[in-house]
Scaffold this motif. Structure first.
Motif, PDB file in Angstrom:
ATOM      1  N   PHE A  35      34.770  29.094  36.591  1.00 54.46           N
ATOM      2  CA  PHE A  35      35.712  29.757  37.494  1.00 54.46           C
ATOM      3  C   PHE A  35      36.869  30.351  36.695  1.00 54.46           C
ATOM      4  O   PHE A  35      37.501  31.320  37.112  1.00 54.46           O
ATOM      5  CB  PHE A  35      36.218  28.733  38.513  1.00 54.46           C
ATOM      6  N   GLN A  68      35.655  33.907  35.857  1.00 60.92           N
ATOM      7  CA  GLN A  68      34.866  34.564  36.898  1.00 60.92           C
ATOM      8  C   GLN A  68      35.061  36.080  36.853  1.00 60.92           C
ATOM      9  O   GLN A  68      36.176  36.585  36.773  1.00 60.92           O
ATOM     10  CB  GLN A  68      35.308  34.025  38.258  1.00 60.92           C
ATOM     11  N   ILE A  95      28.801  30.777  40.185  1.00 56.50           N
ATOM     12  CA  ILE A  95      29.976  31.131  39.383  1.00 56.50           C
ATOM     13  C   ILE A  95      29.785  30.532  37.998  1.00 56.50           C
ATOM     14  O   ILE A  95      29.474  29.348  37.881  1.00 56.50           O
ATOM     15  CB  ILE A  95      31.265  30.567  40.026  1.00 56.50           C
ATOM     16  N   ALA A  96      29.903  31.297  36.886  1.00 58.35           N
ATOM     17  CA  ALA A  96      30.330  32.666  36.835  1.00 58.35           C
ATOM     18  C   ALA A  96      29.187  33.619  36.496  1.00 58.35           C
ATOM     19  O   ALA A  96      29.420  34.783  36.210  1.00 58.35           O
ATOM     20  CB  ALA A  96      31.423  32.819  35.792  1.00 58.35           C
ATOM     21  N   TYR A 132      29.446  36.763  40.207  1.00 59.16           N
ATOM     22  CA  TYR A 132      30.902  36.979  40.165  1.00 59.16           C
ATOM     23  C   TYR A 132      31.605  36.657  41.478  1.00 59.16           C
ATOM     24  O   TYR A 132      32.832  36.624  41.531  1.00 59.16           O
ATOM     25  CB  TYR A 132      31.222  38.420  39.764  1.00 59.16           C
ATOM     26  N   ILE A 186      32.493  34.172  44.703  1.00 63.84           N
ATOM     27  CA  ILE A 186      32.488  32.782  45.181  1.00 63.84           C
ATOM     28  C   ILE A 186      32.164  32.697  46.666  1.00 63.84           C
ATOM     29  O   ILE A 186      32.072  31.613  47.234  1.00 63.84           O
ATOM     30  CB  ILE A 186      33.859  32.128  44.886  1.00 63.84           C
TER      31      ILE A 186
END
Length: 457
Positions: free
Chosen positions: A75, A78, A323-324, A327, A329
């Motif tokens: 994250f 990200q 993630i990641a 891209y 969430i």
């Protein structure tokens, strides 16, 4: 808590139930103990006794989302580095970020608390998380999720093989001992809480076959059998990863996992894009679930997941953001990408001349995708009975969605709802409006979220 309004859920794949003017009550532990139409006599008795929270016209409740695959430390970066092949991307971005958080607990605290807030913002009530190698960093992650009120399964990475010398465990024995220690310490962190408030559990997490010796994989299989702990990993994800395993082991990673007894009803494997239809049948026989991550597959897999074939084989499937490697969430984007990829697969089948006379297309629709994001994900994760639906005995894990403002008759966020411009019309939630939210909705439509009966947004 007593709630009156419209409810939407998908108890079975392919069907959406729009339940208008229902009454739901939760007990003091956050479980649903009443759910029926408001005109039902038992509902009328409850309404006579207390004032419910009213979900006003233009809104509805839907179960909270489940994310079956998310790398918590990733994250941190990200939305970057997606130009590289998988194995290069791991070396250039993933391992560095994970090692960085292991060496900086203050940063880990900031990143993981922000991650928890984002998950709640995007309607994710349950998440299966990959962490890092270091036990203490993963305990920070577990605590952040518990304090945010989210269901989380936290995995300390096990890896005794690595292309990055500074980010690897010294031996299979050391890695195994660390995994066992993390499971014990993570469980102990929340053991003093009542059972219904224990939202976080440990997960055994061999990263994937290229970073684990066969000795380590076998030891983790034994721990899972001994402790009944869940397992997660990656399997058959990308062309370069699949070839790496063949070169190193002389067999597919699915066979390596099978020999190590890591494919079980407690297991979730991410991706599985290079599994054949026959392989999916074998996987179903083990009870292993799949985290389907369509966005990251588009970047790293070079092949789409055989979703329709997996469902036909009765593999338990849920959705993951990854993630990641992915891209976004937002599980809503995962739903949309799952449908889009499946439609492309169906188009290819038709162009190949395989479509005529076949009543079972490869494509899935929005209703099936909504099932995967809610009930399907809950089943794949082994969540408490009834999770992902509104039913007596199920935990109340839900989102409050607003599609238009009753006072102005204007849509919320990206939604435009023209059929409400006549003030004399009585608003009625329809399947078409739910589909419109599914296609166009975003965080502006989410007014609240509950996990185990507690508001977390």
């Amino acid at each position: 808590m007593l709630i009156r309004g419209d409810f939407v859920h998908t108890p079975t794949i392919g069907s959406v139930e729009v339940l208008r003017d229902y009454l739901l009550r939760t007990d003091e532990r956050g479980y649903i103990d009443h759910f029926a139409a408001s005109i039902n006599p038992s509902s009328q008795e409850l309404l006579a006794e207390g004032n419910p929270v009213v979900i006003r016209a233009g809104s509805f409740l839907v179960p909270a989302f489940c994310d079956l695959h998310l790398h918590a430390p990733q994250f941190l970066y990200q939305g970057t580095g997606l130009h590289l092949p998988l194995m290069e991307w791991l070396n250039e971005y993933a391992f560095k970020a994970e090692e960085g958080l292991d060496g900086n607990p203050q940063l880990a605290e900031i990143v993981y608390r922000r991650l928890a807030a984002r998950l709640a913002e995007y309607g994710t009530g349950a998440v299966l998380l990959f962490g890092t190698i270091k036990t203490e960093t993963n305990l920070i992650l577990a605590r952040a999720m518990q304090e945010a009120g989210l269901r989380a399964f936290v995995g300390k990475l096990s890896m005794d093989v690595s292309s990055r010398p500074s980010y690897v465990e010294a031996s299979a024995a050391e890695s195994c001992n660390a995994a066992r220690d993390f499971c014990d310490r993570c469980s102990d962190m929340f053991s003093s809480l009542p059972v219904h408030k224990r939202l976080v559990e440990p997960v055994l997490t061999p990263r994937f076959v290229p970073t684990c010796s066969k000795e380590l994989l076998s030891a983790l299989g034994n721990i899972s059998k001994e402790k009944g702990v869940r397992i997660q990993s990656h399997m058959a994800e990308a062309h370069d990863q699949v070839q790496h395993v063949l070169d190193e082991h002389g067999e597919e990673d699915m066979d390596v996992f099978l020999r190590s007894e890591l494919l079980t009803p407690r297991t979730v494997q991410a991706h599985c894009t290079f599994l054949s239809t026959e392989d999916l049948g074998r996987l179903a026989a083990t009870g292993t679930a799949v985290a389907h991550c369509p966005l990251s597959n588009a970047y790293f897999s070079a092949a789409p997941f055989r979703l329709r074939e997996a469902l036909a084989a009765e593999v338990r499937v849920g959705l993951g953001t990854d993630i990641a490697g992915g891209y976004s969430i937002d599980i809503m984007n995962a739903m949309r990408h799952a449908v889009a990829v499946s439609r492309m697969r169906e188009g290819e089948r038709i162009r190949a001349g395989e479509g005529e006379g076949n009543s079972h297309p490869l494509s899935v629709d929005w209703k099936e995708a909504l099932y995967l994001a809610t009930r399907g994900g809950a089943v794949a994760l082994g969540l408490p009975e009834g999770c992902g639906t509104f039913a007596v005995g199920a935990p109340f894990d839900a989102q409050h969605i607003r599609v238009f403002d009753e006072a102005t008759s204007e849509g919320i966020g990206a939604l435009d709802v023209f059929e409400t411009t006549d003030a004399s019309m009585v608003w009625r939630l329809t399947e078409e409006l739910v589909e419109k939210w599914w296609c166009l909705g975003d965080t502006r439509n989410r007014a609240d979220m509950w996990v185990q009966g507690r508001s977390v947004k």
